[in-house]
Every structure is written in C-alpha cells, then in structure tokens.
Design a protein around this motif. Structure first.
Motif, short mmCIF file in Angstrom:
data_model
loop_
_atom_site.label_atom_id
_atom_site.label_comp_id
_atom_site.label_asym_id
_atom_site.label_seq_id
_atom_site.Cartn_x
_atom_site.Cartn_y
_atom_site.Cartn_z
N ARG A 27 -12.44 47.01 5.73
CA ARG A 27 -11.41 48.33 6.51
C ARG A 27 -12.11 49.63 6.01
NH1 ARG A 27 -6.24 45.77 5.91
NH2 ARG A 27 -5.63 47.43 4.56
N ALA A 28 -11.93 49.38 4.56
CA ALA A 28 -12.34 50.38 3.26
C ALA A 28 -13.50 51.37 4.03
CB ALA A 28 -12.34 50.22 2.03
N VAL A 29 -14.38 50.21 3.92
CA VAL A 29 -16.21 50.72 3.97
C VAL A 29 -15.98 51.65 4.96
CG1 VAL A 29 -18.15 49.39 4.50
CG2 VAL A 29 -17.05 48.46 2.84
N ALA A 70 -10.62 63.44 4.90
CA ALA A 70 -9.28 62.07 4.86
C ALA A 70 -9.64 60.67 4.79
CB ALA A 70 -8.30 62.83 5.04
N TRP A 71 -10.12 60.51 5.91
CA TRP A 71 -10.63 59.40 6.05
C TRP A 71 -11.92 58.64 5.13
CZ3 TRP A 71 -7.42 55.86 7.57
CH2 TRP A 71 -6.54 56.10 8.74
N ALA A 72 -12.33 59.63 4.87
CA ALA A 72 -13.47 59.01 3.86
C ALA A 72 -12.98 59.70 2.72
CB ALA A 72 -14.79 60.58 4.24
N GLY A 73 -12.21 59.88 1.88
CA GLY A 73 -11.72 59.91 1.17
C GLY A 73 -10.93 59.00 1.07
N TYR A 74 -10.00 58.11 1.87
CA TYR A 74 -9.09 56.48 2.05
C TYR A 74 -10.58 55.69 1.39
CZ TYR A 74 -6.92 53.02 3.47
OH TYR A 74 -5.94 51.96 3.88
N GLU A 89 -2.90 51.09 0.21
CA GLU A 89 -3.18 51.96 1.02
C GLU A 89 -3.34 51.17 2.34
OE1 GLU A 89 -3.83 46.70 1.48
OE2 GLU A 89 -3.39 48.22 0.21
N GLN A 90 -2.15 50.82 3.09
CA GLN A 90 -1.76 50.86 4.19
C GLN A 90 -0.74 51.94 4.71
OE1 GLN A 90 0.21 47.10 5.03
NE2 GLN A 90 -1.61 45.79 5.12
N VAL A 91 0.01 52.35 3.59
CA VAL A 91 1.01 53.74 3.84
C VAL A 91 0.46 54.80 3.27
CG1 VAL A 91 2.50 54.94 2.61
CG2 VAL A 91 3.38 51.77 2.40
N ILE A 92 -1.25 54.60 2.99
CA ILE A 92 -1.70 55.99 3.03
C ILE A 92 -1.94 56.05 4.24
CG2 ILE A 92 -3.66 56.91 1.82
CD1 ILE A 92 -2.65 55.54 -0.29
#
Length: 160
Positions: A27-29, A70-74, A89-92
């Motif tokens: 999910r992060a990638v 923002a999504w790339a930073g996340y 991570e789910q909250v963010i």
C-alpha cells in the motif's frame, strides 16, 4: 529458574510484530508511486497549457498537485517507518482522502454554480465521495483506538 533476561510486554510485542506487513508495504509503495505519477502528470499538463489560464483553473491544478504530493509524502513516510504504527497510517490516509474529497467537491460545486451547469449533480456525487471518506476516517480512528487500548492492556498501563 533460568538465567535468561526477562522481556517486558512491550519488547515481546515489538519482537512478535514486524514493523510493516507486506500488505502495508505494498500500500505504501502504491501510494508513493501514484502520488509521484499524479504529480508529474498534473504539473506537466499544467505547464504545457498555452497562454495564461483562468484563476480557477490554476487553483484546480494547484490543488491536484498538492493532493498528489500529499499521497507521495504519505507513501514515503510509511515506507520509512520501522516501528509498529497501530493503524496510524490508516488514520492519515483517511484524513488525506477526506480533505481531498471535501475540497474537490467544494471546487466543483463553485464552478458548477458559476457556470450554471448543474450544481445538484455536482453536490450529490461529491457528497458520496465525502461520505465514503468520512466512513473510512471513522473506521480508522476506531481501529487505532482499539489497538492502542489492547497495547495498553498488554503492557500493563491499564488495569484489567
């Protein structure tokens, strides 16, 4: 009795749970790549437009760039974590989605209202996105709170 050192409950939790599961890493990638691709796409489209663009078009491009960054930073932040996140991570992610859907709905509603091209459909569709993001945010907060309660109980910070 053994001479082995005793491990605290927190140390046991840390050793049993990997920092990030494979699913979380994927999910992060995905968030990182989608954010980077979105940023490159929106910025190159914005820069390639001929002539001066109207103010609201500039605003839309700027907002979509911010959402993509923002999504790339996340995604980048999530990949660098080496500690249990307890659903942070789910909250963010839910908050990013909620903010993006509210702002996008507002922008589309303003443009639809100014152009007279159907404010009601814009608000109806936008409200669906906002509602879905809100449900995800509430679910993420609830899951995080449950995990933190469980951690406190296991580490003895909370009386049973």
């Amino acid at each position: 009795m053994t001479d082995e050192p005793r491990m605290s409950a927190q140390e046991m939790i840390d050793r049993l749970a990997p920092a990030l599961s494979v699913r979380t890493r994927i999910r992060a990638v995905a968030a990182l790549l989608a954010g980077l691709a979105g940023t490159v796409f929106v910025v190159s489209l914005w820069w390639s437009e001929p002539g001066p663009l109207p103010g609201r078009t500039q605003l839309a491009f700027a907002l979509f760039t911010v959402f993509s960054v923002a999504w790339a930073g996340y995604g980048g932040w999530l990949l660098t974590r080496r500690v249990p996140l307890f659903a942070t991570e789910q909250v963010i992610a839910a908050w990013i989605a909620l903010i993006a859907s509210v702002v996008t709905t507002g922008l589309v509603a303003v443009i639809a209202g100014q152009n007279g091209t159907g404010l009601l459909p814009a608000l109806a569709i936008g409200s669906l996105f906002v509602a879905a993001a809100l449900v995800l945010a509430l679910r993420a907060h609830t899951r995080r709170a449950a995990l933190l309660r469980r951690m406190r109980k296991l580490t003895g910070e909370e009386e049973a």
